[in-house]
Structures are given as structure tokens and as C-alpha cells.
Design a protein around this motif. Structure first.
Motif, PDB file in Angstrom:
ATOM      1  N   HIS A  32       0.839  -1.216   0.000  1.00 46.87           N
ATOM      2  CA  HIS A  32       0.000   0.000   0.000  1.00 46.87           C
ATOM      3  C   HIS A  32       0.869   1.260   0.000  1.00 46.87           C
ATOM      4  O   HIS A  32       0.512   2.270  -0.640  1.00 46.87           O
ATOM      5  CB  HIS A  32      -0.944  -0.017   1.200  1.00 46.87           C
ATOM      6  N   GLU A  43      -3.141  10.596  -9.153  1.00 47.14           N
ATOM      7  CA  GLU A  43      -4.399  10.280  -8.482  1.00 47.14           C
ATOM      8  C   GLU A  43      -4.236  10.395  -6.962  1.00 47.14           C
ATOM      9  O   GLU A  43      -4.286   9.406  -6.235  1.00 47.14           O
ATOM     10  CB  GLU A  43      -4.873   8.869  -8.850  1.00 47.14           C
ATOM     11  N   GLU A  45      -6.094  11.414  -4.528  1.00 51.65           N
ATOM     12  CA  GLU A  45      -7.176  10.941  -3.662  1.00 51.65           C
ATOM     13  C   GLU A  45      -7.067   9.423  -3.435  1.00 51.65           C
ATOM     14  O   GLU A  45      -7.251   8.935  -2.317  1.00 51.65           O
ATOM     15  CB  GLU A  45      -8.539  11.286  -4.273  1.00 51.65           C
ATOM     16  N   LYS A  46      -6.778   8.690  -4.497  1.00 54.65           N
ATOM     17  CA  LYS A  46      -6.598   7.242  -4.354  1.00 54.65           C
ATOM     18  C   LYS A  46      -5.354   6.940  -3.527  1.00 54.65           C
ATOM     19  O   LYS A  46      -5.330   6.001  -2.724  1.00 54.65           O
ATOM     20  CB  LYS A  46      -6.496   6.580  -5.724  1.00 54.65           C
ATOM     21  N   LEU A  48      -4.225   8.692  -1.154  1.00 64.24           N
ATOM     22  CA  LEU A  48      -4.567   8.941   0.243  1.00 64.24           C
ATOM     23  C   LEU A  48      -5.321   7.760   0.846  1.00 64.24           C
ATOM     24  O   LEU A  48      -5.120   7.414   2.013  1.00 64.24           O
ATOM     25  CB  LEU A  48      -5.381  10.226   0.366  1.00 64.24           C
ATOM     26  N   GLU A  49      -6.174   7.112   0.071  1.00 62.04           N
ATOM     27  CA  GLU A  49      -6.893   5.935   0.569  1.00 62.04           C
ATOM     28  C   GLU A  49      -5.904   4.835   0.955  1.00 62.04           C
ATOM     29  O   GLU A  49      -6.022   4.212   2.016  1.00 62.04           O
ATOM     30  CB  GLU A  49      -7.857   5.412  -0.493  1.00 62.04           C
ATOM     31  N   HIS A  50      -4.925   4.594   0.080  1.00 54.08           N
ATOM     32  CA  HIS A  50      -3.907   3.581   0.374  1.00 54.08           C
ATOM     33  C   HIS A  50      -3.075   3.984   1.598  1.00 54.08           C
ATOM     34  O   HIS A  50      -2.735   3.143   2.437  1.00 54.08           O
ATOM     35  CB  HIS A  50      -2.985   3.388  -0.831  1.00 54.08           C
ATOM     36  N   ARG A  52      -3.950   5.907   4.144  1.00 47.02           N
ATOM     37  CA  ARG A  52      -4.722   5.772   5.379  1.00 47.02           C
ATOM     38  C   ARG A  52      -4.839   4.310   5.798  1.00 47.02           C
ATOM     39  O   ARG A  52      -4.818   3.996   6.993  1.00 47.02           O
ATOM     40  CB  ARG A  52      -6.101   6.403   5.196  1.00 47.02           C
ATOM     41  N   TYR A  53      -4.955   3.434   4.827  1.00 46.66           N
ATOM     42  CA  TYR A  53      -5.005   2.001   5.132  1.00 46.66           C
ATOM     43  C   TYR A  53      -3.688   1.566   5.793  1.00 46.66           C
ATOM     44  O   TYR A  53      -3.688   0.891   6.828  1.00 46.66           O
ATOM     45  CB  TYR A  53      -5.238   1.201   3.850  1.00 46.66           C
ATOM     46  N   ARG A  56      -3.456   2.809   9.335  1.00 49.71           N
ATOM     47  CA  ARG A  56      -4.290   2.048  10.277  1.00 49.71           C
ATOM     48  C   ARG A  56      -3.622   0.735  10.665  1.00 49.71           C
ATOM     49  O   ARG A  56      -3.693   0.307  11.816  1.00 49.71           O
ATOM     50  CB  ARG A  56      -5.662   1.762   9.665  1.00 49.71           C
ATOM     51  N   ASN A  68       1.102   8.756   4.732  1.00 50.16           N
ATOM     52  CA  ASN A  68      -0.200   9.367   4.994  1.00 50.16           C
ATOM     53  C   ASN A  68      -0.099  10.887   4.962  1.00 50.16           C
ATOM     54  O   ASN A  68      -0.941  11.578   4.370  1.00 50.16           O
ATOM     55  CB  ASN A  68      -0.715   8.887   6.350  1.00 50.16           C
TER      56      ASN A  68
END
Length: 273
Positions: A32, A43, A45-46, A48-50, A52-53, A56, A68
Motif C-alpha cells: 500500500h 491520483e 485521492e486514491k 490517500l486511501e492507500h 490511510r489504510y 491504520r 499518509n
């Protein structure tokens, strides 16, 4: 997840950052983080999703927190970016001092941004990061109403149109923008020319800024004259070997030879005809 994203692509030092995690989790988080790097520019926004994963799954990892923070910065989530990059820094990760300072400025805290430029760590940064931090510091001074001081703060040896380093276009552009803010339009135009010439990657909108200034300068003829003068200034050391011209405001810098890369380019003045 991009198919080609794999933890094996990580720098060995970053992979060591995940050693405390179970192997399968480390591989997952690493993939990730790789995806963040792959997607950040196009991209965000995408990305950022990775990021944040990964955060976590590995909240105690400087690399995950850094990923992050950088992804949040790219999408303009200043508070999240600041929090994550500060955490990564405390954990021993990269400092990203210029980005942290920029977040402080974006959050309406220019004084805090300036304080970061004075930290001991700032004097030990690699040259490219040190210049980015100086650019942010100049912006913070403008936020505080210290526009003249912002101009002076960028008058450094690296402000040399003979140079074409990775940071040159941004430094020249920032200097031009600050000159414009204090009403020194003709000098600003000259440095926007230098920025455009150094901007091989088209990372700035220097050509557009030049077009905007044509009318203010009195029309295309005067703009052409100033642009030609800027080009002459850029090449001056080729014919004045051993002579130093310290008039930074007129784009001459010092005579250290023509260090522009083969890929540098002249401005197409035809748009003003």
C-alpha cells in the motif's frame, strides 16, 4: 491496488521499518505504501486511501505515517498532513520540514512556519529541501505583511539564472512573484522569464504570468525587449569570464559558466505578437 505494487519495491531502509509487524501484514502495508508513491502525482485521492489504510495497519511505523502525511498534503488536507508528518518526524522518519512549514502557513500560522525555518535542523537540510523551506519562509513573511523582507530572503547565491537545478524554476518563480508583490514589475518579468527557461518539466505557470504582465509593461514591444535582455543576462558569463555581477535584481548573478541543461528552452515570444 495497482497490480505492480509490491513491498519488494520499497527501499530496504523502509522495509526494515516494518520488521516489527507480522510478515503478511508487513507485505500488505508495504504494498500500500508503494501504491501511494505510484499514485501520488496523478491520483492523489486514491493515494490517500492507500496511505490511510497503511497508517491504520502500522500506526507506529514512520514510513506509514509519512506516506499518509504526504498524500494528505497533496490533496490539501493540511491538518491531517501536519499531524502525520509531525508524528513521522518524532518517530525518526524524514523531517519534511518545508512541507510541515507550508502546512502551518496554509493553516493560518505564518509565524510558526517562520520559526521552523530557524530551527537547527533547517541548517542541515539537503540543498533542495533547504531552498524549498526558504521559499515557504518567504511566503510566510508575505503573509505577515513583510513583503520587502520576503524579497531579500530569496536573494541567495542559488538565485542564479545560469543554474538549472531541480529547484531553480521554483526559486526563480518565487522571487519573481515576491518582486511583483512589492511593485517591481519589470524585475519580476525578468525573473519569470528565467523561471520559464529553467522549467523543463512545466511545473510552474511562468509563461502565463508573463502574458499577464504584457499590458502592465506597456505592450508587446516592451515585453519583447525585456525578455531579450533577460536572455542576454542568462548568457552573460559566457563572454565575461572571471567577472562577477552581483546585481541579483537584474538576473545576472555570478559568472560561474553556463550551467543550464541541454533540455532548457527559450520562451516563445510569438504569443505576444
Amino acid at each position: 491496488m495497482p497490480e505492480e505494487a509490491n513491498a519488494s519495491q520499497l527501499d530496504p531502509e523502509v522495509r526494515r521499518d516494518f520488521r516489527a509487524l507480522p510478515k503478511m501484514v508487513a507485505e500488505d502495508v508495504g504494498a500500500h505504501v508503494v501504491a501511494v508513491g505510484m499514485l501520488l502525482e496523478q491520483e492523489p485521492e486514491k493515494a490517500l486511501e492507500h496511505a490511510r489504510y497503511a497508517r491504520r495497519k502500522a500506526s507506529r511505523s514512520p514510513a506509514a505515517r509519512e506516506a499518509n502525511g504526504l498524500a494528505a498534503y497533496y490533496v490539501g488536507n493540511w491538518s491531517e498532513a501536519l499531524s502525520e508528518l509531525r508524528a513521522a518526524r518524532r518517530m525518526g522518519g524524514q523531517s519534511h520540514l518545508a512541507i510541515i512549514a507550508d502546512c502551518e502557513r496554509a493553516l493560518g500560522k505564518p509565524q510558526r512556519a517562520l520559526e521552523l525555518t530557524r530551527e537547527d535542523e533547517a541548517s542541515r537540510l539537503p540543498q533542495d529541501e533547504a531552498i524549498e523551506l526558504r521559499i515557504v519562509g518567504a511566503g510566510a513573511r508575505r503573509d505577515l505583511g513583510q513583503s520587502e523582507a520576503a524579497v531579500v530572503s530569496l536573494q541567495i547565491p542559488e538565485l542564479d539564472p545560469q543554474r538549472n537545478e531541480s529547484w531553480s524554476a521554483r526559486l526563480f518563480y518565487a522571487y519573481a512573484d515576491n518582486l511583483l508583490a512589492v511593485g517591481r514589475t519589470r524585475e519580476a518579468f525578468t525573473w519569470f522569464v528565467h523561471a520559464a527557461n529553467a522549467d523543463d518539466d512545466e511545473a510552474t505557470d511562468a509563461p502565463e504570468r508573463l502574458e499577464e504582465l504584457v499590458t502592465e509593461l506597456g505592450g508587446p514591444e516592451e515585453a519583447e525587449r525585456l525578455a531579450a535582455r533577460a536572455e542576454t543576462d542568462t548568457a552573460v558569463s559566457e563572454v565575461s569570464e572571471g567577472t562577477v555581477d552581483t546585481d541579483l535584481d537584474h538576473g545576472t548573478g555570478d559568472s560561474r559558466g553556463d550551467r543550464r541543461s541541454a533540455g532548457s528552452h527559450d520562451i516563445d515570444l510569438g504569443v505576444w505578437d
